[in-house]
Design a protein around this motif. Structure first.
Motif, mmCIF file in Angstrom:
data_model
loop_
_atom_site.group_PDB
_atom_site.id
_atom_site.type_symbol
_atom_site.label_atom_id
_atom_site.label_comp_id
_atom_site.label_asym_id
_atom_site.label_seq_id
_atom_site.Cartn_x
_atom_site.Cartn_y
_atom_site.Cartn_z
ATOM 1 N N CYS A 12 0.871 -1.403 0.136
ATOM 2 C CA CYS A 12 -0.079 -0.097 0.024
ATOM 3 C C CYS A 12 0.984 1.405 -0.021
ATOM 4 O O CYS A 12 0.826 2.396 -0.575
ATOM 5 C CB CYS A 12 -0.910 -0.020 1.230
ATOM 6 N N ARG A 13 1.894 1.357 0.800
ATOM 7 C CA ARG A 13 2.871 2.384 0.862
ATOM 8 C C ARG A 13 3.427 2.775 -0.633
ATOM 9 O O ARG A 13 3.649 3.652 -1.126
ATOM 10 C CB ARG A 13 4.031 2.170 1.689
ATOM 11 N N GLN A 14 3.835 1.488 -1.283
ATOM 12 C CA GLN A 14 4.238 1.477 -2.592
ATOM 13 C C GLN A 14 3.283 2.194 -3.440
ATOM 14 O O GLN A 14 3.536 3.157 -4.601
ATOM 15 C CB GLN A 14 4.814 0.158 -3.221
ATOM 16 N N LEU A 15 2.033 1.787 -3.461
ATOM 17 C CA LEU A 15 0.887 2.436 -4.251
ATOM 18 C C LEU A 15 0.590 3.825 -4.157
ATOM 19 O O LEU A 15 0.472 4.556 -5.096
ATOM 20 C CB LEU A 15 -0.432 1.493 -3.903
ATOM 21 N N VAL A 16 0.696 4.226 -2.976
ATOM 22 C CA VAL A 16 0.486 5.732 -2.539
ATOM 23 C C VAL A 16 1.812 6.241 -3.207
ATOM 24 O O VAL A 16 1.606 7.590 -3.779
ATOM 25 C CB VAL A 16 0.416 6.042 -0.996
ATOM 26 N N SER A 17 2.826 5.891 -3.106
ATOM 27 C CA SER A 17 4.336 6.307 -3.465
ATOM 28 C C SER A 17 4.005 6.787 -4.899
ATOM 29 O O SER A 17 4.494 7.782 -5.482
ATOM 30 C CB SER A 17 5.469 5.475 -2.891
ATOM 31 N N ARG A 18 3.765 5.503 -5.477
ATOM 32 C CA ARG A 18 3.768 5.606 -7.068
ATOM 33 C C ARG A 18 2.630 6.684 -7.399
ATOM 34 O O ARG A 18 2.970 7.446 -8.390
ATOM 35 C CB ARG A 18 3.313 3.962 -7.701
ATOM 36 N N ALA A 19 1.481 6.463 -6.794
ATOM 37 C CA ALA A 19 0.410 7.527 -7.266
ATOM 38 C C ALA A 19 0.863 8.887 -7.083
ATOM 39 O O ALA A 19 0.535 10.002 -7.890
ATOM 40 C CB ALA A 19 -0.651 7.223 -6.207
ATOM 41 N N GLY A 20 1.474 9.262 -5.990
ATOM 42 C CA GLY A 20 2.081 10.468 -5.722
ATOM 43 C C GLY A 20 3.014 11.103 -6.675
ATOM 44 O O GLY A 20 3.053 12.366 -6.961
ATOM 45 N N ARG A 21 4.067 10.314 -7.234
ATOM 46 C CA ARG A 21 4.743 10.621 -8.347
ATOM 47 C C ARG A 21 3.944 10.775 -9.640
ATOM 48 O O ARG A 21 4.536 11.718 -10.616
ATOM 49 C CB ARG A 21 5.793 9.193 -8.611
ATOM 50 N N VAL A 22 3.161 10.266 -9.966
ATOM 51 C CA VAL A 22 2.186 10.481 -11.170
ATOM 52 C C VAL A 22 1.623 11.514 -11.080
ATOM 53 O O VAL A 22 1.319 12.651 -11.892
ATOM 54 C CB VAL A 22 1.136 9.381 -11.316
ATOM 55 N N ILE A 23 0.745 11.913 -9.894
ATOM 56 C CA ILE A 23 0.027 13.066 -9.560
ATOM 57 C C ILE A 23 1.217 14.312 -9.563
ATOM 58 O O ILE A 23 0.742 15.384 -10.296
ATOM 59 C CB ILE A 23 -0.816 13.072 -8.538
ATOM 60 N N GLY A 24 2.232 14.030 -8.873
ATOM 61 C CA GLY A 24 3.258 15.167 -8.732
ATOM 62 C C GLY A 24 2.813 16.507 -7.923
ATOM 63 O O GLY A 24 1.629 16.179 -7.024
ATOM 64 N N LYS A 25 3.407 17.520 -8.321
ATOM 65 C CA LYS A 25 2.988 18.562 -7.614
ATOM 66 C C LYS A 25 1.481 19.224 -8.034
ATOM 67 O O LYS A 25 0.972 20.065 -7.379
ATOM 68 C CB LYS A 25 4.021 19.746 -8.136
ATOM 69 N N ASP A 26 1.004 18.639 -8.933
ATOM 70 C CA ASP A 26 -0.431 19.127 -9.404
ATOM 71 C C ASP A 26 -1.257 18.662 -8.347
ATOM 72 O O ASP A 26 -2.603 19.323 -8.474
ATOM 73 C CB ASP A 26 -0.792 18.363 -10.544
ATOM 74 N N SER A 27 -0.766 17.654 -7.478
ATOM 75 C CA SER A 27 -2.074 17.500 -6.181
ATOM 76 C C SER A 27 -2.290 18.726 -5.438
ATOM 77 O O SER A 27 -3.359 18.543 -4.749
ATOM 78 C CB SER A 27 -1.475 16.354 -5.659
ATOM 79 N N ALA A 28 -1.383 19.681 -5.617
ATOM 80 C CA ALA A 28 -1.568 20.973 -4.719
ATOM 81 C C ALA A 28 -1.695 21.959 -5.476
ATOM 82 O O ALA A 28 -0.935 22.884 -5.562
ATOM 83 C CB ALA A 28 -0.476 21.113 -3.627
ATOM 84 N N ARG A 29 -2.700 22.001 -6.214
ATOM 85 C CA ARG A 29 -3.115 23.013 -7.458
ATOM 86 C C ARG A 29 -3.387 24.497 -6.737
ATOM 87 O O ARG A 29 -3.806 24.567 -5.734
ATOM 88 C CB ARG A 29 -4.310 22.746 -8.318
ATOM 89 N N TYR A 30 -2.716 25.408 -7.440
ATOM 90 C CA TYR A 30 -3.081 26.555 -7.131
ATOM 91 C C TYR A 30 -4.423 27.033 -7.100
ATOM 92 O O TYR A 30 -5.203 26.788 -7.922
ATOM 93 C CB TYR A 30 -2.387 27.608 -8.088
ATOM 94 N N VAL A 31 -4.848 27.718 -5.841
ATOM 95 C CA VAL A 31 -6.200 28.119 -5.678
ATOM 96 C C VAL A 31 -6.109 29.660 -5.766
ATOM 97 O O VAL A 31 -5.814 30.315 -5.005
ATOM 98 C CB VAL A 31 -6.897 27.580 -4.255
ATOM 99 N N PRO A 32 -6.729 30.096 -6.907
ATOM 100 C CA PRO A 32 -6.911 31.640 -7.114
ATOM 101 C C PRO A 32 -7.960 32.394 -6.075
ATOM 102 O O PRO A 32 -8.774 31.483 -5.628
ATOM 103 C CB PRO A 32 -7.486 31.874 -8.416
ATOM 104 N N SER A 33 -7.595 33.600 -5.982
ATOM 105 C CA SER A 33 -8.692 34.059 -5.008
ATOM 106 C C SER A 33 -10.167 34.067 -5.572
ATOM 107 O O SER A 33 -10.265 33.855 -6.739
ATOM 108 C CB SER A 33 -8.211 35.624 -4.641
ATOM 109 N N GLU A 34 -11.290 34.008 -4.739
ATOM 110 C CA GLU A 34 -12.592 34.254 -5.321
ATOM 111 C C GLU A 34 -12.830 35.626 -6.275
ATOM 112 O O GLU A 34 -13.560 35.341 -7.367
ATOM 113 C CB GLU A 34 -13.591 34.351 -4.060
ATOM 114 N N GLU A 35 -12.120 36.609 -6.138
ATOM 115 C CA GLU A 35 -12.149 37.718 -6.906
ATOM 116 C C GLU A 35 -11.430 37.252 -8.440
ATOM 117 O O GLU A 35 -12.079 37.754 -9.269
ATOM 118 C CB GLU A 35 -11.378 38.790 -6.173
ATOM 119 N N ARG A 36 -10.522 36.789 -8.288
ATOM 120 C CA ARG A 36 -9.761 36.307 -9.603
ATOM 121 C C ARG A 36 -10.628 35.410 -10.323
ATOM 122 O O ARG A 36 -10.990 35.448 -11.480
ATOM 123 C CB ARG A 36 -8.568 35.641 -9.435
#
Length: 305
Positions: free
Chosen positions: A149-173
Motif C-alpha cells: 500500500c505504501r508503494q501504491l501511494v508513493s507511485r500515485a504521488g509521483r504520477v500526480i506530482g505537484k499538481d495534487s496541490a494546485r494553485y487556488v486563485p482568490s474568489e475575486e480572480r
C-alpha cells in the motif's frame, strides 16, 4: 446492535462513503449506486460480529467502486471525445486552513489526474492522502500488505506530482474570469478574456457523442480563441448564465428554458491565468448535477441536502 442503531451507523457514514466513491468514480450517479450497494450488504450482514463498522463500510464501498471502475475502464475506450468527470454543485464550508486541500480534491483537474492511476493506486492514494486512513486500515481494505500500500501511494504521488496541490486563485480572480467570459459571450469581444488565458491553455469539452462538442482537447490560446469566437459566441448568447460553486471552484451554469445545457469551470496557474477550461455538455452527466453536495469541514465528505 439493533436494526435502528445499525441504520443510524450507516447514515452517519454515508457522507464519507459518498465523498470517497465520487472521487474514485468521477460520477455522482455511480457513487450513489456504490453506496446503495454497500447499504444492501450492510443490511444483510450481522453487525454483531463486525468489530470496526466504519472500516467494514469503507472496505465494502471501496471494493464495490473498484468493480465499477473495471467496467467503466472498458466503456471509456469507446467514449466519444474527451471524458470529464460528472460535475457537482458544491458548497465549501471548510475553514481557511482546510479549504485548499478539500477544494483541490474535488476539482475537475484533480479528478482527471486520478484517471492516470490504476484503480488500486487511486483507492490507496485517496484513502491515505485525502481521508487520512492509517496504512494498516488501507491494507485491510485493499487486501494487500502495508508495504504494498505504501508503494501504491508513493507511485500515485509521483504520477500526480505537484499538481495534487494546485494553485487556488482568490474568489475575486475566479469571478473576474467568469465576468470576462460572460462579457465575451454577450458582446463578441474577447479582449479582456484573452488577457486572462495562459499561452498553453487547454479546453476540454465533454459531449459524450450526444450533443455537439469538440472531439479532442484544444490547446493554445489562439486555437481556443477561434473556438470561442466561432462556436460559443454564436451559440451561447441565448443561454441564461448563472454562477455557482462547482467542484470547489466558481463556475458558470448555462441554461435554456429552464434546462441546463452546459457547465463551465476553469483551473488556474500561479500567475493567476486560466490554464484549463472544462465544459460539460453531456446531458446524461448533467442529469444529476443539481444535486447539491456540501463539503463537510475537515472530513473530505460530501453531504447531500
Amino acid at each position: 446492535m439493533s436494526e435502528h442503531d445499525k441504520l443510524d451507523r450507516f447514515e452517519q457514514a454515508r457522507p464519507r462513503l459518498l465523498g470517497l466513491a465520487y472521487r474514485l468514480l468521477g460520477s455522482w450517479a455511480d457513487a450513489e449506486d456504490a453506496v446503495q450497494d454497500t447499504f444492501l450488504r450492510w443490511q444483510d450482514t450481522d453487525a454483531g460480529v463486525i468489530h470496526n463498522p466504519d472500516g467494514w463500510l469503507t472496505t465494502a464501498c471501496t471494493n464495490r467502486c473498484l468493480d465499477i471502475l473495471k467496467s467503466a475502464g472498458r466503456q471509456r475506450v469507446d467514449y466519444v471525445g474527451p471524458w470529464l468527470p460528472e460535475p457537482l454543485q458544491t458548497e465549501t464550508v471548510a475553514g481557511p486552513e482546510e479549504r485548499l486541500e478539500l477544494a483541490s480534491s474535488l476539482t475537475t483537474a484533480f479528478l482527471l489526474l486520478l484517471e492516470r492511476l490504476s484503480p488500486k493506486e487511486r483507492a490507496a492514494y485517496l484513502l491515505r492522502e485525502i481521508f487520512d486512513h492509517p496504512y494498516n486500515q488501507i491494507a485491510e481494505t485493499l487486501d494487500l500488505s502495508e508495504s504494498a500500500c505504501r508503494q501504491l501511494v508513493s507511485r500515485a504521488g509521483r504520477v500526480i506530482g505537484k499538481d495534487s496541490a494546485r494553485y487556488v486563485p482568490s474568489e475575486e480572480r475566479q469571478s473576474e474570469l467568469l465576468s470576462a467570459f460572460q462579457n465575451a459571450i454577450r458582446t463578441g469581444s474577447l479582449t479582456t478574456l484573452s488577457s486572462m488565458l495562459s499561452e498553453d491553455i487547454e479546453l476540454h469539452t465533454d459531449g459524450g457523442g450526444k450533443v455537439r462538442a469538440a472531439l479532442r482537447i484544444l490547446s493554445g490560446r489562439e486555437t481556443i480563441e477561434i473556438f470561442l469566437r466561432q462556436v460559443l459566441c454564436k451559440a451561447w448568447p441565448g443561454y441564461d448564465l448563472n454562477t455557482a460553486e462547482i467542484n470547489g471552484r466558481q463556475g458558470l451554469i448555462a441554461s435554456e428554458n429552464g434546462e441546463i445545457t452546459a457547465v463551465l469551470t476553469a483551473e488556474f496557474g500561479e500567475d493567476g491565468k486560466a490554464r484549463q477550461i472544462f465544459i460539460m455538455r453531456n446531458p446524461e452527466k448533467l442529469r444529476h448535477f443539481m444535486t447539491l453536495a456540501r463539503h463537510e469541514a475537515g472530513s473530505g465528505e460530501l453531504k447531500v441536502n
